[in-house]
Design a protein around this motif. Structure first.
Motif, PDB file in Angstrom:
ATOM      1  N   GLY A  83       0.864  -1.176   0.000  1.00 19.19           N
ATOM      2  CA  GLY A  83       0.000   0.000   0.000  1.00 19.19           C
ATOM      3  C   GLY A  83       0.893   1.216   0.000  1.00 19.19           C
ATOM      4  O   GLY A  83       1.989   1.166  -0.522  1.00 19.19           O
ATOM      5  N   ARG A  84       0.453   2.271   0.636  1.00 17.05           N
ATOM      6  CA  ARG A  84       1.274   3.469   0.541  1.00 17.05           C
ATOM      7  C   ARG A  84       2.273   3.592   1.684  1.00 17.05           C
ATOM      8  O   ARG A  84       3.003   4.560   1.789  1.00 17.05           O
ATOM      9  CB  ARG A  84       0.388   4.708   0.466  1.00 17.05           C
ATOM     10  CG  ARG A  84      -0.399   4.952   1.724  1.00 17.05           C
ATOM     11  CD  ARG A  84      -1.437   6.011   1.502  1.00 17.05           C
ATOM     12  NE  ARG A  84      -2.696   5.636   2.118  1.00 17.05           N
ATOM     13  CZ  ARG A  84      -2.960   5.825   3.407  1.00 17.05           C
ATOM     14  NH1 ARG A  84      -2.081   6.371   4.184  1.00 17.05           N
ATOM     15  NH2 ARG A  84      -4.112   5.453   3.904  1.00 17.05           N
ATOM     16  N   SER A  85       2.301   2.597   2.594  1.00 18.83           N
ATOM     17  CA  SER A  85       3.145   2.737   3.772  1.00 18.83           C
ATOM     18  C   SER A  85       4.617   2.483   3.475  1.00 18.83           C
ATOM     19  O   SER A  85       5.200   1.513   3.922  1.00 18.83           O
ATOM     20  CB  SER A  85       2.688   1.779   4.862  1.00 18.83           C
ATOM     21  OG  SER A  85       1.457   2.229   5.347  1.00 18.83           O
TER      22      SER A  85
ATOM     23  N   GLY B 116     -10.523  -1.464  11.148  1.00 18.40           N
ATOM     24  CA  GLY B 116     -10.320  -0.070  11.509  1.00 18.40           C
ATOM     25  C   GLY B 116     -10.561   0.816  10.316  1.00 18.40           C
ATOM     26  O   GLY B 116     -10.455   0.359   9.175  1.00 18.40           O
ATOM     27  N   PRO B 117     -10.865   2.068  10.558  1.00 24.46           N
ATOM     28  CA  PRO B 117     -11.116   2.980   9.449  1.00 24.46           C
ATOM     29  C   PRO B 117      -9.836   3.279   8.671  1.00 24.46           C
ATOM     30  O   PRO B 117      -8.743   2.950   9.118  1.00 24.46           O
ATOM     31  CB  PRO B 117     -11.637   4.246  10.135  1.00 24.46           C
ATOM     32  CG  PRO B 117     -11.144   4.162  11.534  1.00 24.46           C
ATOM     33  CD  PRO B 117     -11.021   2.712  11.860  1.00 24.46           C
ATOM     34  N   SER B 118     -10.007   3.900   7.540  1.00 19.33           N
ATOM     35  CA  SER B 118      -8.864   4.240   6.701  1.00 19.33           C
ATOM     36  C   SER B 118      -7.897   5.128   7.476  1.00 19.33           C
ATOM     37  O   SER B 118      -8.308   6.052   8.163  1.00 19.33           O
ATOM     38  CB  SER B 118      -9.359   4.962   5.453  1.00 19.33           C
ATOM     39  OG  SER B 118      -8.295   5.145   4.568  1.00 19.33           O
ATOM     40  N   GLY B 119      -6.625   4.824   7.383  1.00 20.85           N
ATOM     41  CA  GLY B 119      -5.622   5.627   8.063  1.00 20.85           C
ATOM     42  C   GLY B 119      -5.413   5.244   9.504  1.00 20.85           C
ATOM     43  O   GLY B 119      -4.646   5.896  10.222  1.00 20.85           O
ATOM     44  N   SER B 120      -6.029   4.148   9.962  1.00 23.39           N
ATOM     45  CA  SER B 120      -5.911   3.778  11.373  1.00 23.39           C
ATOM     46  C   SER B 120      -4.621   3.018  11.675  1.00 23.39           C
ATOM     47  O   SER B 120      -4.330   2.745  12.829  1.00 23.39           O
ATOM     48  CB  SER B 120      -7.129   2.950  11.786  1.00 23.39           C
ATOM     49  OG  SER B 120      -7.241   1.816  10.942  1.00 23.39           O
ATOM     50  N   GLY B 121      -3.868   2.645  10.621  1.00 24.17           N
ATOM     51  CA  GLY B 121      -2.564   2.008  10.874  1.00 24.17           C
ATOM     52  C   GLY B 121      -2.523   0.527  10.560  1.00 24.17           C
ATOM     53  O   GLY B 121      -1.553  -0.149  10.891  1.00 24.17           O
ATOM     54  N   LYS B 122      -3.539   0.008   9.873  1.00 25.34           N
ATOM     55  CA  LYS B 122      -3.608  -1.435   9.602  1.00 25.34           C
ATOM     56  C   LYS B 122      -2.430  -1.892   8.734  1.00 25.34           C
ATOM     57  O   LYS B 122      -1.738  -2.860   9.060  1.00 25.34           O
ATOM     58  CB  LYS B 122      -4.939  -1.769   8.909  1.00 25.34           C
ATOM     59  CG  LYS B 122      -6.178  -1.329   9.688  1.00 25.34           C
ATOM     60  CD  LYS B 122      -7.454  -1.736   9.006  1.00 25.34           C
ATOM     61  CE  LYS B 122      -7.703  -1.091   7.654  1.00 25.34           C
ATOM     62  NZ  LYS B 122      -7.948   0.358   7.687  1.00 25.34           N
ATOM     63  N   THR B 123      -2.234  -1.162   7.606  1.00 28.40           N
ATOM     64  CA  THR B 123      -1.151  -1.556   6.701  1.00 28.40           C
ATOM     65  C   THR B 123       0.203  -1.380   7.383  1.00 28.40           C
ATOM     66  O   THR B 123       1.119  -2.199   7.197  1.00 28.40           O
ATOM     67  CB  THR B 123      -1.228  -0.740   5.405  1.00 28.40           C
ATOM     68  OG1 THR B 123      -2.455  -1.050   4.758  1.00 28.40           O
ATOM     69  CG2 THR B 123      -0.075  -1.070   4.477  1.00 28.40           C
TER      70      THR B 123
ATOM     71  N   ASP C 253      -3.433  -8.540   3.597  1.00 30.96           N
ATOM     72  CA  ASP C 253      -3.928  -7.157   3.637  1.00 30.96           C
ATOM     73  C   ASP C 253      -5.079  -6.992   2.656  1.00 30.96           C
ATOM     74  O   ASP C 253      -4.886  -7.026   1.448  1.00 30.96           O
ATOM     75  CB  ASP C 253      -2.792  -6.183   3.293  1.00 30.96           C
ATOM     76  CG  ASP C 253      -3.162  -4.747   3.646  1.00 30.96           C
ATOM     77  OD1 ASP C 253      -4.242  -4.533   4.227  1.00 30.96           O
ATOM     78  OD2 ASP C 253      -2.368  -3.841   3.330  1.00 30.96           O
ATOM     79  N   GLU C 254      -6.263  -6.841   3.178  1.00 30.37           N
ATOM     80  CA  GLU C 254      -7.467  -6.650   2.372  1.00 30.37           C
ATOM     81  C   GLU C 254      -7.510  -7.586   1.163  1.00 30.37           C
ATOM     82  O   GLU C 254      -7.497  -7.150   0.027  1.00 30.37           O
ATOM     83  CB  GLU C 254      -7.531  -5.193   1.870  1.00 30.37           C
ATOM     84  CG  GLU C 254      -7.274  -4.223   2.996  1.00 30.37           C
ATOM     85  CD  GLU C 254      -8.260  -3.094   3.002  1.00 30.37           C
ATOM     86  OE1 GLU C 254      -9.343  -3.282   2.439  1.00 30.37           O
ATOM     87  OE2 GLU C 254      -7.945  -2.049   3.579  1.00 30.37           O
ATOM     88  N   PRO C 255      -7.584  -8.876   1.406  1.00 31.65           N
ATOM     89  CA  PRO C 255      -7.466  -9.831   0.300  1.00 31.65           C
ATOM     90  C   PRO C 255      -8.667  -9.817  -0.616  1.00 31.65           C
ATOM     91  O   PRO C 255      -8.595 -10.302  -1.738  1.00 31.65           O
ATOM     92  CB  PRO C 255      -7.367 -11.180   1.029  1.00 31.65           C
ATOM     93  CG  PRO C 255      -8.128 -10.959   2.298  1.00 31.65           C
ATOM     94  CD  PRO C 255      -7.886  -9.540   2.685  1.00 31.65           C
TER      95      PRO C 255
HETATM   96  N1  LIG Z   1       5.225   6.623   4.360  1.00 30.86           N
HETATM   97  C1  LIG Z   1       4.434   7.339   5.130  1.00 30.86           C
HETATM   98  N2  LIG Z   1       4.802   8.573   5.496  1.00 30.86           N
HETATM   99  C2  LIG Z   1       4.020   9.334   6.298  1.00 30.86           C
HETATM  100  N3  LIG Z   1       2.855   8.930   6.744  1.00 30.86           N
HETATM  101  C3  LIG Z   1       2.404   7.699   6.431  1.00 30.86           C
HETATM  102  C4  LIG Z   1       3.168   6.841   5.594  1.00 30.86           C
HETATM  103  N4  LIG Z   1       2.475   5.696   5.432  1.00 30.86           N
HETATM  104  C5  LIG Z   1       1.326   5.830   6.133  1.00 30.86           C
HETATM  105  N5  LIG Z   1       1.301   7.027   6.709  1.00 30.86           N
HETATM  106  C6  LIG Z   1       0.245   7.512   7.610  1.00 30.86           C
HETATM  107  O1  LIG Z   1       0.126   6.601   8.669  1.00 30.86           O
HETATM  108  C7  LIG Z   1      -1.241   6.407   9.003  1.00 30.86           C
HETATM  109  C8  LIG Z   1      -1.609   4.955   8.924  1.00 30.86           C
HETATM  110  O2  LIG Z   1      -1.499   4.529   7.559  1.00 30.86           O
HETATM  111  P1  LIG Z   1      -1.856   3.060   7.099  1.00 30.86           P
HETATM  112  O3  LIG Z   1      -1.548   2.960   5.661  1.00 30.86           O
HETATM  113  O4  LIG Z   1      -1.199   2.101   7.992  1.00 30.86           O
HETATM  114  O5  LIG Z   1      -3.433   3.013   7.308  1.00 30.86           O
HETATM  115  P2  LIG Z   1      -4.488   1.902   6.900  1.00 30.86           P
HETATM  116  O6  LIG Z   1      -5.241   1.583   8.143  1.00 30.86           O
HETATM  117  O7  LIG Z   1      -3.845   0.800   6.202  1.00 30.86           O
HETATM  118  O8  LIG Z   1      -5.438   2.697   5.910  1.00 30.86           O
HETATM  119  P3  LIG Z   1      -6.265   2.140   4.661  1.00 30.86           P
HETATM  120  O9  LIG Z   1      -7.467   1.464   5.245  1.00 30.86           O
HETATM  121  O10 LIG Z   1      -6.652   3.373   3.922  1.00 30.86           O
HETATM  122  O11 LIG Z   1      -5.396   1.254   3.901  1.00 30.86           O
HETATM  123  C9  LIG Z   1      -2.037   7.298   8.058  1.00 30.86           C
HETATM  124  O12 LIG Z   1      -2.322   8.497   8.719  1.00 30.86           O
HETATM  125  C10 LIG Z   1      -1.109   7.547   6.926  1.00 30.86           C
HETATM  126  O13 LIG Z   1      -1.343   8.796   6.330  1.00 30.86           O
END
Ligand SMILES: Nc1ncnc2c1ncn2[C@@H]1O[C@H](COP(=O)(O)OP(=O)(O)OP(=O)(O)O)[C@@H](O)[C@H]1O
Ligand SMILES: [Mg+2]
Lengths: 384, 235
Positions: free
Chosen positions: A379-381, B38-45, B166-168
């Protein structure tokens, strides 16, 4: 496994790029073969003379056409320490006028080493007023047994044999014995003087006397353990000695020609390498997603780079084979007067250069492999 | 047993600093499927990336079978992923020029030589996931559900300690998504493996053995959960 499966998986893409690289390789091969061909065409008669060195008159090197050694000079050279044997080599210009169309030749006189020519037809036993001719003269209509009329000296020579790879400045060479050459040479010099306002009988006789036993250059062999430098030191400023090959590469604008052809070769090798480098770089950039995923499931950078090198090796190898086939085809299609002389040594160097530069080009791809963050696969992490 | 202890992850520094995970701890027994919601951006990934050795946590530790995971270099992390982790991505991320079976064999290939045992294992997995007929097909010829099944089978190839998903099912319709999750759960139980599955969808999570809810990087308890789920439903 990955590398080869990928090659097979996108055959069209890789075939096209192999084709392009192959053509570039063939260009380097053709230019290399042509430069070798030019060299034999320009100076085969000179470079193939059997000798350790050719000795030129003072300050005439590397111009065979200007050098003239008297009988005394030849004697001095023979007496020089380190010189094992000497024979005179004469050179003069002429045109053959007895064929349907007149053509230029060069006449080489060989003193007592007349047997050195490779004979492809007829005999190598050359008597007075007989000649062995470079085979390319056949293209002008010369046949075995023909009597050639030479102008402007108005002499006649009978063709007793054909030799090969013995051209000079792109025209066929006629080989004669040294006395026959001397006669032609004196006649040609006298002819020139006549044009400029006549000669008297006394001057003519004087000139014939001066040229008796002369030659253009001396072909020498050296005593065992003696180097060219040793002999040159002994000659001092009076004569210049050089190996036949070096003399051939030095005269008649050859250095410039060799440089130009070499330049074309290096440019084409560079283009080939850039093509490989850029192609793989773009391919790598194009699939960073895939690379990230493979890295995420545990592929190391080293593994991915090894796969890339394997692909490059296979691709360049295929391209090289293709290039050689195209180059040989082009060579076979060329008219016989065109100079084309493939040299395995130089081709090997060209192929190695393409491989080496392609590997250097692969470093761009290595950089993007290293920069690809496997975390992006999820993903974007990514922390980039 | 698998254990996550006090994991915190902050991205960036200063004003742009984001705390993606804030003191997350949980444990999971063998043979259990944990759904992370968890909602989007909650830190799952971010959580999955850290467990997979794709990201370094700012602090905290991961313990597999009583041993702490300690990754000092990219090469070490790569080896950890090859041997201990099975990963399934949101996108299937199958290698496009390899067949389904070859995609499975890629895993042992990355670790060295592909043996007979590996090939037998690949064939068994393909059979378990109902893919025997599709073994020789490239991913482009497979349906979305089939691709995701191949991806899960691939993640099982190295008999991982921990399976991360991750979200399969986000690329599948609900029906097929539920089928894939059911199949996944069955395999986890049969093979007595631990699996963490990220999902947005409470219905998918319903098939899991346990649930973990994240909000703003924190694990929330059951009381707060209802509110969170209401929030997800609205968005
Ligand atoms: N490389 C990065 N640099 C800065 N912030 C990041 C980075 N990757 C993720 N984040 C932030 O960390 C937080 C958690 O991101 P994460 O991708 O883990 O969420 P998520 O629960 O997987 O969301 P989604 O459901 O949208 O996939 C978010 O606020 C995101 O903007
Ligand atoms: Mg996510």
């Amino acid at each position: 496994m990955l590398a080869l499966k990928e090659l097979l998986g996108s055959k069209l893409k890789f075939t096209l790029i192999a084709l392009v690289i192959g053509l570039v390789v063939s260009l380097t091969m053709v230019t290399s073969a042509m430069s070798e061909g030019l060299l034999t065409g320009m100076s085969g008669a000179k470079s193939s003379l059997e000798a350790d060195a050719l000795v030129f008159q003072r300050a005439t090197y590397p111009t065979l056409e200007r050098s003239i050694l008297s009988a005394d000079d030849l004697e001095i050279i023979a007496q020089t320490p380190g010189v094992a044997s000497v024979y005179g080599v004469g050179h003069t210009y002429a045109s053959v006028s007895s064929t349907a169309e007149a053509f230029d030749v060069r006449v080489f006189g060989l003193g007592d080493r007349l047997d050195q020519l490779p004979i492809v037809e007829g005999t190598g036993a050359i008597g007075p007023c007989e000649t062995v001719v470079d085979i390319t003269a056949k293209l002008e209509g010369v046949e075995l047994g023909d009597t050639l009329t030479l102008t402007p000296v108005d002499a006649k020579l009978t063709v007793v044999g054909f030799t090969e790879d013995r051209r000079y400045v792109m025209v066929p060479t006629l080989f004669v014995d040294l006395p026959t050459w001397e006669g032609l040479h004196v006649a040609s010099v006298l002819g020139r003087i006549e044009e400029e306002g006549g000669t008297d009988a006394a001057a003519t006789a004087q000139m014939e006397d001066d040229f008796a036993g002369s030659a253009s250059v001396a072909a020498i062999t050296l005593d065992e353990g003696v180097t060219l430098e040793d002999v040159q030191d002994a000659f001092g400023d009076d004569y210049t000695a050089a190996s036949p090959d070096e003399a051939a590469r030095s005269g008649n604008g050859m250095p410039e020609m060799i440089l130009a052809v070499g330049g074309i070769q290096w440019v084409s090798i560079t283009i080939g390498a850039l093509l490989v480098g850029v192609f793989f770089y773009i391919t790598t950039l194009h699939k960073t997603g895939q690379i990230a995923a493979i890295k995420a499931i545990g592929a190391s950078n080293a593994h991915l780079y090894r796969q890339l090198l394997l692909q490059i090796t296979v691709l360049v190898a295929v391209a090289t084979v293709l290039g050689i086939v195209v180059a040989l085809g082009a060579g076979a299609g060329m008219p016989p007067m065109m100079a084309f002389d493939p040299d395995p040594g130089r081709w090997t160097v060209a192929v190695l250069a393409v491989f080496a530069t392609a590997y250097v080009g692969s470093l761009f791809s290595l950089r993007s492999i290293l920069k690809t963050d496997p975390a992006t696969a999820l993903g974007r992490s990514s922390e980039a | 047993m698998f254990e996550v202890k006090h994991i915190t992850k902050t991205y960036g520094t200063g004003r742009t600093q984001v705390t993606a995970l804030d003191d997350v701890s949980f444990r999971l027994d063998r043979g259990r499927l944990l759904a992370v919601l968890g909602p989007s951006g909650s830190g799952k990934t971010t959580l999955v990336s850290i467990i997979a050795g794709l990201l370094q946590p700012t602090s905290g530790e991961i313990i597999i079978g009583g041993k702490q995971v300690h990754l000092r270099s990219a090469a070490e992390a790569a080896r950890y992923r090859r041997t201990e982790v099975g990963l399934v991505f949101q996108e299937h991320h199958l290698v496009p020029y390899l067949t389904a079976r070859e995609n499975l064999l890629l895993v042992p290939h990355l670790s060295g030589r592909v043996t007979r045992a590996h090939k037998e294992r690949a064939d068994t997995l393909l059979a378990d996931f109902g893919l025997t007929e599709r073994a020789a097909h490239r991913p482009s010829l497979l349906s979305g559900g089939e691709r995701q099944r191949v991806a899960i089978a691939r993640a099982l190839m190295n008999e991982p300690e921990i399976m991360l998903v991750d979200e399969p099912t986000s690329s599948l319709d609900t029906e097929r998504g539920l089928q894939v999750v059911e199949l996944l759960k069955q395999q986890i139980h049969e093979r007595a493996m631990t699996c963490i599955m990220v999902t947005h969808d409470p219905r998918m999570a319903g098939h899991a053995d346990e649930e973990l809810h994240l909000v703003d990087g924190k694990v929330v308890d059951n009381g707060a959960r209802a509110a969170v789920e209401a929030g997800i439903q609205k968005s």
